[in-house]
Write a protein that holds these residues in place. Structure first.
Motif, short mmCIF file in Angstrom:
data_model
loop_
_atom_site.label_atom_id
_atom_site.label_comp_id
_atom_site.label_asym_id
_atom_site.label_seq_id
_atom_site.Cartn_x
_atom_site.Cartn_y
_atom_site.Cartn_z
N ALA A 1 3.34 11.41 -8.37
CA ALA A 1 2.80 11.83 -9.66
C ALA A 1 1.93 13.07 -9.51
N PHE A 2 1.09 13.11 -8.48
CA PHE A 2 0.21 14.26 -8.28
C PHE A 2 1.00 15.52 -7.94
N ILE A 3 1.96 15.39 -7.02
CA ILE A 3 2.75 16.55 -6.62
C ILE A 3 3.60 17.06 -7.78
N ALA A 4 4.19 16.14 -8.56
CA ALA A 4 4.98 16.57 -9.72
C ALA A 4 4.10 17.27 -10.75
N TRP A 5 2.89 16.73 -10.96
CA TRP A 5 1.97 17.36 -11.93
C TRP A 5 1.53 18.73 -11.47
N ARG A 6 1.30 18.90 -10.18
CA ARG A 6 0.74 20.16 -9.68
C ARG A 6 1.80 21.25 -9.50
N TYR A 7 3.01 20.88 -9.10
CA TYR A 7 3.97 21.89 -8.67
C TYR A 7 5.22 22.02 -9.53
N ILE A 8 5.54 21.02 -10.34
CA ILE A 8 6.80 21.09 -11.10
C ILE A 8 6.50 21.40 -12.56
N LEU B 1 0.83 -1.20 0.00
CA LEU B 1 0.00 0.00 0.00
C LEU B 1 0.86 1.25 0.00
N MET B 2 1.90 1.25 0.81
CA MET B 2 2.79 2.40 0.89
C MET B 2 3.45 2.71 -0.45
N LEU B 3 3.91 1.67 -1.17
CA LEU B 3 4.59 1.88 -2.45
C LEU B 3 3.63 2.45 -3.50
N VAL B 4 2.42 1.89 -3.57
CA VAL B 4 1.43 2.38 -4.53
C VAL B 4 1.06 3.83 -4.23
N LEU B 5 0.82 4.11 -2.94
CA LEU B 5 0.43 5.46 -2.56
C LEU B 5 1.56 6.45 -2.76
N LEU B 6 2.79 6.01 -2.53
CA LEU B 6 3.95 6.87 -2.75
C LEU B 6 4.07 7.26 -4.22
N ALA B 7 3.88 6.29 -5.11
CA ALA B 7 3.96 6.58 -6.54
C ALA B 7 2.86 7.53 -6.98
N LEU B 8 1.63 7.31 -6.49
CA LEU B 8 0.52 8.18 -6.85
C LEU B 8 0.72 9.59 -6.30
N SER B 9 1.23 9.69 -5.08
CA SER B 9 1.48 11.00 -4.47
C SER B 9 2.56 11.76 -5.24
N THR C 1 8.06 27.72 3.31
CA THR C 1 7.87 27.50 1.88
C THR C 1 6.61 26.70 1.55
N THR C 2 5.92 26.24 2.59
CA THR C 2 4.76 25.36 2.37
C THR C 2 3.52 25.97 3.02
N PRO C 3 2.71 26.71 2.26
CA PRO C 3 1.49 27.31 2.83
C PRO C 3 0.51 26.24 3.29
N THR C 4 -0.27 26.57 4.31
CA THR C 4 -1.25 25.63 4.83
C THR C 4 -2.26 25.22 3.76
N ARG C 5 -2.65 26.17 2.90
CA ARG C 5 -3.64 25.86 1.86
C ARG C 5 -3.14 24.76 0.93
N GLU C 6 -1.90 24.87 0.48
CA GLU C 6 -1.35 23.86 -0.43
C GLU C 6 -1.17 22.53 0.28
N MET C 7 -0.76 22.58 1.53
CA MET C 7 -0.62 21.35 2.31
C MET C 7 -1.97 20.66 2.44
N ALA C 8 -3.03 21.43 2.65
CA ALA C 8 -4.36 20.87 2.80
C ALA C 8 -4.85 20.24 1.50
N ILE C 9 -4.57 20.89 0.36
CA ILE C 9 -5.01 20.35 -0.93
C ILE C 9 -4.37 18.99 -1.19
N VAL C 10 -3.05 18.93 -1.03
CA VAL C 10 -2.35 17.66 -1.26
C VAL C 10 -2.79 16.62 -0.23
N GLY C 11 -2.96 17.05 1.01
CA GLY C 11 -3.36 16.11 2.06
C GLY C 11 -4.72 15.50 1.81
N VAL C 12 -5.66 16.30 1.31
CA VAL C 12 -7.00 15.78 1.03
C VAL C 12 -6.96 14.78 -0.12
#
Length: 269
Positions: A46-53, A36-44, A234-245
């Motif tokens: 991908a999402f973070i790279a797509w949103r921020y890089i 579960l950790m490996l799958v979730l790590l890969a998905l996370s 460097t990490t606003p609460t709003r962005e942390m909340a979006i990724v966390g959700v």
């Protein structure tokens, strides 16, 4: 999430299970959680790279390194290797992972690989921030809010798979606002008490709640890594909340509806 020592909820779950006479070894936990950790790590990632890089971003990273051969480094390598080996072979020597965890602390301090300066270098404001979340969790227990929350739901009437989803969801929601450790301390013992009235085992309930708590990462107080990232400015609460959700919801779905199927297949449950 992948090992019993990776985060406090995991250790809390193992301790609660051991008190109930249910033994889950270090390796069994890894078999249940690492996929579960490996799958979730890969998905996370991908999402973070797509949103921020940006797609045209380039990185120059110096990967050259020299193997450290000093006295302190050799002691550390030996202690780390011995600790990991003892954790992985818990079923053979029957020494608790909690006891093994004292090994590096004692040896590294005795051999002066670690010193008082290392303790003073800790981010104490971050620890106070997390402590505030734990205090909120204690308040929930002291006021009886925890018992009211669980007592307001007819658990026996919920189908097994949906029950797992609800438990994981409750762990995720509460750990976002009162810290992982406080949520696990509150929910795991109560959740295991449901095993007598539902068809789900105590081990499965404890593991699901622990991993659900570990998925709570929406706010700086949710978990120390969040607090450390927030403290950098460097990490606003709003962005942390979006990724966390996003990561949390995806993780809860995988934890409730996919992971238990693999647990039965590999014989963890």
């Amino acid at each position: 999430m992948g090992t019993p020592v990776g985060t406090p909820p995991n250790a809390i779950a193992l301790g609660a299970l051991e008190n109930a006479g249910v033994k889950v070894t270090f390796l069994q936990w890894m078999l249940a959680a690492v996929p579960l950790m490996l799958v979730l790590l890969a998905l996370s990632w991908a999402f973070i790279a797509w949103r921020y890089i940006p797609s045209d971003a380039t990185f120059n990273i110096d990967t050259s390194a020299r193997f450290e051969k000093s006295r302190s480094a050799i002691i550390f390598y030996s202690v780390a290797g011995a600790t990991i080996l003892l954790w992985m072979t818990e079923s053979l020597h029957h020494i608790s992972a909690n006891v093994v965890g004292f090994l590096p602390v004692v040896v590294l301090l005795m051999t002066k690989v670690m010193s008082g300066d290392d303790l003073r270098a800790l981010e104490w404001p971050v620890l106070w921030l997390v402590a505030g979340g734990i205090a909120l969790g204690s308040g929930v227990a002291a006021t009886g809010l925890d018992k009211w929350m669980l007592g307001s739901i007819q658990w026996a009437s919920i189908p097994g798979m949906l029950l797992i989803f609800v438990l994981a969801l409750v762990g995720w929601v509460t750990s976002n606002v009162i810290s992982h450790s406080a949520s696990a301390n509150l929910l795991i013992p109560m959740g295991m008490g449901l095993a007598a009235t539902v068809s789900t085992s105590a081990a499965e309930i404890a593991i699901v709640i622990a991993l659900g708590c570990s998925l709570g990462m929406c706010l700086p107080i949710s978990t120390p890594p969040n607090a450390i990232a927030y403290s950098t400015g460097t990490t606003p609460t709003r962005e942390m909340a979006i990724v966390g959700v996003v990561v949390g919801i995806v993780g809860i779905i995988l934890l409730a509806f996919v992971a238990p199927l693999t647990w039965g297949f590999i014989g963890v449950m």
